[in-house]
Enzyme design. Sequence first.
Site, short mmCIF file in Angstrom:
data_model
loop_
_atom_site.label_atom_id
_atom_site.label_comp_id
_atom_site.label_asym_id
_atom_site.label_seq_id
_atom_site.Cartn_x
_atom_site.Cartn_y
_atom_site.Cartn_z
N ALA A 68 0.87 -1.17 0.00
CA ALA A 68 0.00 0.00 0.00
C ALA A 68 0.91 1.23 0.00
CB ALA A 68 -0.88 -0.01 1.24
N GLY A 113 0.83 -4.95 1.18
CA GLY A 113 -0.39 -5.06 0.38
C GLY A 113 -0.16 -5.76 -0.96
N GLU A 116 -0.30 -9.36 -0.16
CA GLU A 116 -1.71 -9.67 0.15
C GLU A 116 -2.55 -9.73 -1.13
OE1 GLU A 116 -1.47 -6.40 3.18
OE2 GLU A 116 -2.62 -7.83 4.38
N GLU A 136 4.79 -4.93 7.50
CA GLU A 136 3.97 -3.90 8.15
C GLU A 136 4.38 -3.59 9.58
OE1 GLU A 136 2.67 -6.14 6.05
OE2 GLU A 136 0.96 -5.33 4.95
C1 HXC Z 1 4.96 4.42 -1.35
C2 HXC Z 1 6.83 3.49 -2.29
C3 HXC Z 1 6.49 2.22 -1.74
C4 HXC Z 1 5.31 2.13 -0.97
C5 HXC Z 1 8.33 2.01 -2.85
N1 HXC Z 1 7.96 3.31 -2.97
N2 HXC Z 1 7.46 1.34 -2.11
N3 HXC Z 1 6.06 4.56 -2.09
N4 HXC Z 1 4.57 3.25 -0.81
N5 HXC Z 1 4.88 0.99 -0.44
C6 HXC Z 1 8.64 4.38 -3.69
C7 HXC Z 1 9.86 4.89 -2.97
O1 HXC Z 1 9.50 5.81 -1.97
C8 HXC Z 1 10.60 5.53 -4.12
O2 HXC Z 1 9.98 6.76 -4.42
C9 HXC Z 1 10.33 4.60 -5.26
O3 HXC Z 1 9.13 3.88 -4.93
C10 HXC Z 1 11.42 3.58 -5.50
O4 HXC Z 1 11.65 2.89 -4.29
P1 HXC Z 1 13.09 2.77 -3.58
O5 HXC Z 1 12.86 2.56 -2.14
O6 HXC Z 1 13.97 3.91 -3.98
O7 HXC Z 1 13.65 1.43 -4.26
P2 HXC Z 1 14.67 0.40 -3.62
O8 HXC Z 1 15.77 1.09 -2.89
O9 HXC Z 1 15.04 -0.53 -4.74
O10 HXC Z 1 13.81 -0.43 -2.55
C11 HXC Z 1 12.72 -1.20 -2.97
C12 HXC Z 1 11.85 -1.61 -1.71
C13 HXC Z 1 11.51 -0.35 -0.92
C14 HXC Z 1 12.66 -2.59 -0.85
C15 HXC Z 1 10.63 -2.32 -2.26
O11 HXC Z 1 10.95 0.62 -1.82
C16 HXC Z 1 10.54 -0.60 0.18
O12 HXC Z 1 10.91 -1.13 1.24
N6 HXC Z 1 9.29 -0.19 -0.03
C17 HXC Z 1 8.26 -0.29 1.00
C18 HXC Z 1 7.80 -1.71 1.17
C19 HXC Z 1 6.76 -1.82 2.27
O13 HXC Z 1 7.05 -1.52 3.45
N7 HXC Z 1 5.53 -2.22 1.93
C20 HXC Z 1 4.44 -2.36 2.86
C21 HXC Z 1 3.66 -1.06 2.90
S1 HXC Z 1 2.39 -1.10 4.14
P3 HXC Z 1 10.83 8.11 -4.67
O14 HXC Z 1 9.79 9.15 -4.93
O15 HXC Z 1 11.64 8.33 -3.42
O16 HXC Z 1 11.69 7.78 -5.86
C22 HXC Z 1 1.18 -2.02 3.46
C23 HXC Z 1 -0.04 -2.15 4.29
C24 HXC Z 1 -1.19 -2.84 3.61
O17 HXC Z 1 1.29 -2.52 2.38
C25 HXC Z 1 -2.48 -2.69 4.37
C26 HXC Z 1 -3.02 -1.31 4.37
C27 HXC Z 1 -4.37 -1.16 5.00
#
Ligand code: HXC
Length: 262
Positions: A68, A113, A116, A136
Site C-alpha cells: 500500500a 499489500g 496480500e 507492516e
Molecule cells: C509508497 C513506495 C512504496 C510504498 C516504494 N515506494 N514502495 N512509495 N509506498 N509501499 C517508492 C519509494 O518511496 C521511491 O519513491 C520509489 O518507490 C522507489 O523505491 P526505492 O525505495 O527507492 O527502491 P529500492 O531502494 O530498490 O527499494 C525497494 C523496496 C523499498 C525494498 C521495495 O521501496 C521498500 O521497502 N518499499 C516499501 C515496502 C513496504 O514496506 N511495503 C508495505 C507497505 S504497508 P521516490 O519518490 O523516493 O523515488 C502495506 C499495508 C497494507 O502494504 C495494508 C493497508 C491497509
Amino acid sequence: MSETDSNVGIEIEAGIATITVDRPKKLNALDNDTLEELGEAFQDAIFDDEVGVVILTGAGEKAFVAGADIEMLSRQGVLDGKQNSLLGQDLMDLIEDCPKPVIAAVNGFALGGGCELALACDFRYASENAVFGLPEVGLGILPGYGGTQRLPRLVGTGRAMEMILTGARIDAGEALRIGLVNRVLPLGELLPACRETAGAILSKGPLAVQMAKEAVRRGSLLSLKEGLALEADLFGLCSATEDMREGMKAFLEKRKPEFKGA
Ligand code: HXC
C-alpha cells in the site's frame, strides 16, 4: 501508460485478461485511486464474456506491487485507517470471488499489500527475482489487506506467524518451498508460463471451471460436511449443463470437446 492517465492497464487476448498495476515510479504501490481502478478492471473482466482467465501482474521488471502507498497511510488516523483496510479488503474479496480463475504473475517485490494482493489470487507463479514479505510491523501497523488471514491458511500458522511478526522478506525459492507460489521462472518466461496455464484452463468446460473454483473457495469457509454438501449441489448443477453432455460425448467419440459455456 503514463502515471497521470491511469495506474492500471487491462489487455484482453485469446480469452485472457492481463491486468497490470502500472505505477512503476512508486514500484506499483497501491494508493486508493489504484485500488479503485483495479476494482474496475476486475469488474470489466468479470462481465466480459470474452474473458475466461485473468492474469494479474505489475509493470516493469522490479516490482509486482511494493505494498500500500506508505505516503497515503502516513496521514491516516483510527477511522480512516480502518477504512483503508476495508477498502483494500473489498478489492481482495472481489478478486477471490471472481468467477474466473485469477493467476498472479509476481514479477518482483510483493511486499505488504502487494503480497496480500497475490494471496487473493487463485495461485501464484513468481519470477526468480521475486521477493515476498509482510513488513507492516516495521511501520507500526499490521497487515490490513487480508494477510493475517490468507497467509496462515495458505502456508500454515507457524510460517505465517514468523513472516508477519518479523516482517522478514523471503526470496522466490523459499516462497516455492513453503507453498506460497506454485512455480518459479526466469522473468522473461513468467508471463508466457502464466498464459500457457491459462490456456490449459480455457480448454476446459468454463462452467465446470467456475463451479470448481466456487466449491474450493466457498468450501474453505465451511465445515467438511457443509463443504461436501456444497460440492454435491454444484455437481448436480453442473450435470444439467450442455457442456457436461458434450464433454462426455466427446470422450466416448474419442474427439476434443467443444464447450459452449452453457
Ligand atoms: C509508497 C513506495 C512504496 C510504498 C516504494 N515506494 N514502495 N512509495 N509506498 N509501499 C517508492 C519509494 O518511496 C521511491 O519513491 C520509489 O518507490 C522507489 O523505491 P526505492 O525505495 O527507492 O527502491 P529500492 O531502494 O530498490 O527499494 C525497494 C523496496 C523499498 C525494498 C521495495 O521501496 C521498500 O521497502 N518499499 C516499501 C515496502 C513496504 O514496506 N511495503 C508495505 C507497505 S504497508 P521516490 O519518490 O523516493 O523515488 C502495506 C499495508 C497494507 O502494504 C495494508 C493497508 C491497509
